[in-house]
Design a protein around this motif. Sequence first.
Motif, short mmCIF file in Angstrom:
data_model
loop_
_atom_site.label_atom_id
_atom_site.label_comp_id
_atom_site.label_asym_id
_atom_site.label_seq_id
_atom_site.Cartn_x
_atom_site.Cartn_y
_atom_site.Cartn_z
N MET A 71 0.83 -1.20 0.00
CA MET A 71 0.00 0.00 0.00
C MET A 71 0.87 1.26 0.00
O MET A 71 0.57 2.24 -0.68
N PHE A 102 2.12 1.71 -3.37
CA PHE A 102 1.02 2.16 -4.23
C PHE A 102 0.75 3.65 -4.02
O PHE A 102 0.54 4.40 -4.98
N VAL A 103 0.76 4.11 -2.75
CA VAL A 103 0.51 5.52 -2.45
C VAL A 103 1.62 6.39 -3.03
O VAL A 103 1.36 7.43 -3.66
N GLY A 157 1.30 6.39 -6.72
CA GLY A 157 0.12 7.16 -7.09
C GLY A 157 0.35 8.65 -6.97
O GLY A 157 -0.10 9.45 -7.82
N PHE A 177 -8.05 7.07 -7.00
CA PHE A 177 -6.87 6.61 -6.28
C PHE A 177 -7.22 6.29 -4.82
O PHE A 177 -6.75 5.30 -4.25
N GLY A 178 -8.05 7.15 -4.20
CA GLY A 178 -8.47 6.90 -2.82
C GLY A 178 -9.27 5.61 -2.67
O GLY A 178 -9.02 4.80 -1.76
N TRP A 179 -10.22 5.41 -3.58
CA TRP A 179 -11.01 4.16 -3.52
C TRP A 179 -10.13 2.94 -3.78
O TRP A 179 -10.30 1.90 -3.13
N THR A 190 -7.03 2.70 -3.03
CA THR A 190 -6.25 2.48 -1.81
C THR A 190 -7.08 1.75 -0.76
O THR A 190 -6.59 0.82 -0.10
N LEU A 191 -8.34 2.19 -0.60
CA LEU A 191 -9.22 1.52 0.38
C LEU A 191 -9.46 0.07 0.00
O LEU A 191 -9.45 -0.83 0.86
N ILE A 226 -7.54 -1.89 -1.88
CA ILE A 226 -6.31 -2.66 -1.70
C ILE A 226 -6.07 -2.94 -0.22
O ILE A 226 -5.67 -4.04 0.16
N THR A 227 -6.33 -1.92 0.62
CA THR A 227 -6.16 -2.13 2.07
C THR A 227 -7.09 -3.22 2.57
O THR A 227 -6.69 -4.11 3.34
#
Length: 459
Positions: free
Chosen positions: A25, A28-29, A32, A159-161, A163-164, A166-167
């Motif tokens: 993550m 990824f962040v 991103g 990108f936020g979705w 990330t959520l 993937i988390t």
Amino acid sequence: MTGTWSRLLRSTPFRLALTFGFLFMLAFVLSGAIVYQMMSADLAERLDETIKETYSVVAATYSGNDLEDLVATIESHAKLSPKKEQLFSLTDPAGNHLAGNFTAAGLPDGFSAFDAVLPGVPPDTEYRAFSGSIGGNNLTVAFSLSETEELETVAMMSFGWATLIITGLAVTGGALLASRVQRRLDGIAATMVDVSHGRLDTRIPLTGNGDDIDVVSGQVNAALDRLSALVDGMKQVSANIAHDLKTPLNRLQMILEGAADKATRDQDVSDDLADARAEGHQINETFDALLRIAQIEAGARRARFTDLDLGEVLETIAEIYTDVAEDDGKSLASTQLRETADPIHGDRELLTQMFANLVENALRHCPPGTAIRLSVARQGEHVLATVADNGPGIAADEREKVFQRLYRLDHSRSTPGNGLGLSLVRAIADLHGASIALDDCQPGLAVVVSFPLVRSAAS
């Protein structure tokens, strides 16, 4: 439920899964953020190019001192943008409005940014503008940043979705994988608990997929098989020791008691003392053999290894036991002892004792007229030494048992011997990294010991 999560959080596989998920993550962040910055810069550059191209198209309609074409062009472009996504302004040197859908005031030449307060435009709307002088007049072309900001917002939300998601997948997948691995680890732990409580027949269940846990579990199961065999062997050894020593100890006690009685009557006890010494000698031989096997298995003699010719060792055995075999009504012959000069690495004294035990075992258990043969042969990367006879042989189900300490084919134990000869042979063979096999000669028995060559052992 709380206990389950607490147990899961203490699980090493789950922690590893979470760590991997966190690192993934984080990567990824970071990636991103870099992509977002690159996209934002690219959009800004493209917008500047579009503004500059529009400015050039509008400015190209001006010729000489004729402003009519320029004004007409500006007005037509302004009408094409009723929501004021694009702004156009033409002012004279005094700042008076000449054309366009807004009046630019105080903007420097070149690119600039400003917040516009215009009718029909949301407050604090940002614009990107390009200004320049045409025939003494000031021309400004501005584009709204709302579309660029919308694209950036969509990218940020996506990108936020992502990330959520993937988390969530990392945590959920980590929990599922950890619970699966934990069940297998619990199986290993449960097996070890059973073993610690004496249930040596318990084994770790295998999934059969051949992964690292299966490999380790298979190795542990193999170790447990070996441990179970050793424990069974110890039990058998203990029983055999008790059986083998009880009789000579009882005889020794009876002899000494008889000698004591004779001594009180002033009778000669020399025969009794000779018998007692013989019984004590036999008991000492048994314990000496057990101690020697233990020392050999511990590898205490490995420091004395040298390169040697196995054929020479068997020639020595043949020279010693040929006359002994003839006196016992048997024959001992040797063939192909010097046809191979390939050396092995070993202890000459121990190897001599090993083959002496095998020959003596054949002499002791075979009837008169038996022919015993010694041979050495090269086979691939090994040297095979064989002691064969045409005697009664050993039953197939007894061939592995005869290597156990104090195990004897004569279960009544009425014949001489202590059942340690072949145990010593196995210990010496294991010390030399050799394998030993008992084959059927139809009739008779062949003991084949396979030694690795020196270069094979080194490799």
